[in-house]
Design a protein around this motif. Structure first.
Motif, PDB file in Angstrom:
ATOM      1  N   THR A  36      -2.906   1.871 -10.212  1.00  0.00           N
ATOM      2  CA  THR A  36      -4.103   1.480 -11.095  1.00  0.00           C
ATOM      3  C   THR A  36      -4.982   2.904 -10.941  1.00  0.00           C
ATOM      4  N   SER A  38      -7.986   5.849 -12.808  1.00  0.00           N
ATOM      5  CA  SER A  38      -8.246   6.445 -14.044  1.00  0.00           C
ATOM      6  C   SER A  38      -6.815   7.179 -14.278  1.00  0.00           C
ATOM      7  N   THR A  39      -6.372   7.889 -13.260  1.00  0.00           N
ATOM      8  CA  THR A  39      -5.314   8.858 -13.707  1.00  0.00           C
ATOM      9  C   THR A  39      -4.028   8.285 -14.448  1.00  0.00           C
ATOM     10  N   ASP A  67      -1.580  -2.059  -4.816  1.00  0.00           N
ATOM     11  CA  ASP A  67      -2.807  -2.676  -4.102  1.00  0.00           C
ATOM     12  C   ASP A  67      -3.730  -3.788  -5.121  1.00  0.00           C
ATOM     13  N   HIS A 138      -6.080   9.235   0.266  1.00  0.00           N
ATOM     14  CA  HIS A 138      -5.521   7.955   0.315  1.00  0.00           C
ATOM     15  C   HIS A 138      -4.311   8.066  -0.702  1.00  0.00           C
ATOM     16  N   GLY A 140      -2.475   4.725  -2.597  1.00  0.00           N
ATOM     17  CA  GLY A 140      -2.422   2.977  -2.531  1.00  0.00           C
ATOM     18  C   GLY A 140      -3.934   3.020  -1.837  1.00  0.00           C
ATOM     19  N   LYS A 202      -9.730  17.064  -7.521  1.00  0.00           N
ATOM     20  CA  LYS A 202      -8.759  16.628  -6.613  1.00  0.00           C
ATOM     21  C   LYS A 202      -7.996  17.635  -5.838  1.00  0.00           C
TER      22      LYS A 202
HETATM   23  C1  F6R Z   1      -4.821   2.587  -7.105  1.00  0.00           C
HETATM   24  C2  F6R Z   1      -4.391   3.495  -6.132  1.00  0.00           C
HETATM   25  C3  F6R Z   1      -5.373   4.762  -5.610  1.00  0.00           C
HETATM   26  C4  F6R Z   1      -5.610   5.707  -6.793  1.00  0.00           C
HETATM   27  C5  F6R Z   1      -6.666   6.585  -6.264  1.00  0.00           C
HETATM   28  C6  F6R Z   1      -6.897   7.699  -7.376  1.00  0.00           C
HETATM   29  O1  F6R Z   1      -3.789   1.400  -7.394  1.00  0.00           O
HETATM   30  O2  F6R Z   1      -3.460   3.075  -5.636  1.00  0.00           O
HETATM   31  O3  F6R Z   1      -4.804   5.080  -4.713  1.00  0.00           O
HETATM   32  O4  F6R Z   1      -4.606   6.248  -7.337  1.00  0.00           O
HETATM   33  O5  F6R Z   1      -7.813   6.197  -5.720  1.00  0.00           O
HETATM   34  O6  F6R Z   1      -7.671   7.175  -8.407  1.00  0.00           O
HETATM   35  P1  F6R Z   1      -8.172   7.588  -9.738  1.00  0.00           P
HETATM   36  O7  F6R Z   1      -6.814   7.764 -10.441  1.00  0.00           O
HETATM   37  O8  F6R Z   1      -8.951   6.778 -10.324  1.00  0.00           O
HETATM   38  O9  F6R Z   1      -8.728   9.195  -9.385  1.00  0.00           O
END
Ligand code: F6R
Length: 238
Positions: A36, A38-39, A67, A138, A140, A202
């Motif tokens: 899940t 934003s990406t 998760d 991190h 997940g 990032k």
């Molecule tokens: C969500 C997950 C997290 C996101 C990470 C990046 O299921 O596993 O590890 O991939 O926090 O989140 P965004 O894409 O919102 O920058």
């Protein structure tokens, strides 16, 4: 490692969707590990579009999400089950019973986590695992720590993660402080991993993860040891 440098979020989403679609074309009953955040939203939109155009079939696909927030039921608007329903599952011809997200409001978290790992194994393991990366490295909700936790488990979220994800919660809403997350074992046992990273903010952690020491203090660094890792990254903010 194969790395694909793209110049926009639209391109990142398209390239990621192409890899996922190719995987499904090769194996119709593919087991996808999904993320899940934003990406992946743009890639999910693209996959839904191809499905609605009749170009991509999800009828045999099975999915396991990374998760879920501890304590949130699947119909809570901030839950990851809800997110997946909204951004992908409700838009494609996947069978609801073939979609799996850890149950955040279960009574017994350890039983739920053990059961989740058994279900992944029973499905034959994950063919393609999609991952985003957190600002603290991190994957997940495997947060920086002094050891890699292998099985799916309950984890306390770090302050950094709570702050990053507070954007999804209203001020009045209680933000869960822990989550259930797929552990490092099911992620690393995936046959193929696709890591997507969007935006300039990032880049420092992505570089650390891919080229720095392999350490549980940067959980994504374990991905250096995976034999079939593809990284798609956009260092620009467009
Ligand atoms: C969500 C997950 C997290 C996101 C990470 C990046 O299921 O596993 O590890 O991939 O926090 O989140 P965004 O894409 O919102 O920058």
């Amino acid at each position: 490692m194969r790395s694909i440098h793209v110049k926009s979020y639209a391109q990142l989403s398209f390239e990621a969707a192409k890899i996922i679609a190719a995987q499904i074309a090769l194996k119709q009953d593919t087991v996808l590990g999904l993320a899940t955040g934003s990406t992946p939203v743009g890639a999910y939109q693209q996959l839904a579009e191809w499905n609605q155009q009749g170009k991509l079939d999800f009828s045999q696909v099975r999915t396991f999400n990374l998760d879920e927030y501890r304590g949130l039921a699947g119909d809570h608007p901030q839950s990851y089950r809800y997110f997946m329903q909204k951004h992908l599952f409700s838009q494609i011809n996947i069978l609801p019973g073939n979609t799996h997200v850890p149950q955040g409001d279960c009574a017994d978290a350890s039983a739920e986590c053990a059961n989740y790992d058994s279900s992944i194994l029973a499905a034959g393991g994950i063919d393609l695992q999609l991952l985003g990366i957190g600002h603290n490295g991190h994957i997940g909700f495997n947060e920086p720590s002094n050891c890699f936790v292998l099985p799916t488990h309950e984890v306390a979220l770090t302050q950094r993660t709570l702050e990053a994800n507070s954007r999804f919660f209203d001020a009045a809403e209680q933000q869960p402080r822990s989550a259930l997350t797929m552990g490092i074992a099911p992620i690393m046992q995936a046959k193929r991993i696709l890591l997507i990273s969007q935006g300039s903010e990032k880049m420092p952690i992505l570089e650390k993860a891919l080229y720095g020491p392999v350490t549980p203090e940067v959980p994504a660094s374990i991905l250096q040891l995976h034999p079939n890792l593809t990284v798609i990254y956009n260092e620009s903010d467009c």
